[in-house]
Design a protein around this motif. Structure first.
Motif: not given
Length: 269
Positions: A12, A16, A27-31, A33, A39, A41, A44, A94
């Motif tokens: 993780s 970042r 991009r990195l996002r929280r998909a 929980t 999270p 993560l 993409s 992804d």
């Protein structure tokens, strides 16, 4: 590239940093929980209309997936792959960096493996198995629907499939012993030769038979294709309801899932 298996937390942090260095194409996002609030993560890479969804960390006792996902993302961003699939203007990759972070928190197999080496001494194997943890099938996000359960992690993964409509979903797994093999929910023409070449290049043996794919079609050594629904009554025990697993979800959009198994100890790679 990492010279050892990384923990989920390390992956993780590295993801970042990767996004910071390649802000225009990643991009990195929280998909979503997890059940315990961790999270899920999604990293993409690329801006293409066609998606490849890579799922790591489905099984906590199979620690190679998150490090593999991170390594592949780095190679794509550095332009180190010559393939139409690596054209980031046409394809988006992804990476779900860990599907089951709760189980990963109870398993310390990545730390126990350290720097993976061929033919590890007995104490390394003992440390690996003492550190290993894997929940029941009903608590495993990929398999829970077969047991009649829908976990939050399962819903996140199915939501990604519905949103991204991946051409291919890759589920990254590893076995303790034996060789590498590939399971497909439908045929991928031409996959057999590059798969065999990659295994040979890294010195990884092919596994010609596996209980995981008992009665699946075998168009080439170590490549197994799920038979049509009408023939699934003869699958291995525990696989008769495989059509409800997350592996088969991309079929609704014409996609295929590739379940890639690699042996943990056979090669430094």
């Amino acid at each position: 590239m990492p010279n050892r298996l990384l923990t989920v937390a390390e992956v993780s942090v590295a993801a970042r940093r990767l996004v910071s260095a390649h802000a225009g194409t990643s991009r990195l996002r929280r998909a979503g929980t997890s059940r315990e609030g961790r999270p899920l993560l999604l990293l993409s890479v690329g801006r293409g209309a066609r998606h490849v969804l890579v799922v790591a960390g489905a099984h906590a006792d199979e620690p190679t997936g998150p490090t593999t996902a991170l390594t592949l993302a780095r190679r794509l961003l550095r332009g180190g792959i010559t393939s139409p699939a690596a054209d980031l203007t046409r394809v988006t990759w992804d990476f779900l960096l860990c599907l089951d972070p709760d189980a990963a928190a109870l398993s310390r197999t990545a730390e126990a493996c350290g720097g993976a080496v061929p033919a590890p001494p007995a104490h390394a194997l003992a440390a690996y198995y003492r550190a290993s943890y894997r929940p029941l099938a009903a608590e495993q996000p990929e398999w829970a629907p077969i047991e009649g359960r829908h976990l939050p992690e399962t819903d996140v993964l199915l939501g990604l499939v519905d949103t991204l409509r991946p051409v291919v979903q890759c589920s990254l797994h590893n076995v303790d012993a034996g060789g590498t093999f590939l399971q497909l929910t439908s045929g991928l023409p031409g996959v057999e030769k590059p798969f065999a070449r990659a295994a040979a290049h890294h010195g990884i043996p092919l596994q010609y038979g596996t209980f995981d794919a008992l009665h699946w079609e075998t168009p080439a050594p170590a490549v197994h294709v799920l038979p049509p629904p009408a023939f699934r009554h003869r699958l291995a025990a525990g696989s008769s309801g495989i059509g409800r697993a997350t592996w088969c979800a991309p079929e609704a959009y014409g996609g295929t899932t590739a379940i890639i198994e690699v042996p943990l100890w056979a090669s430094r790679a």
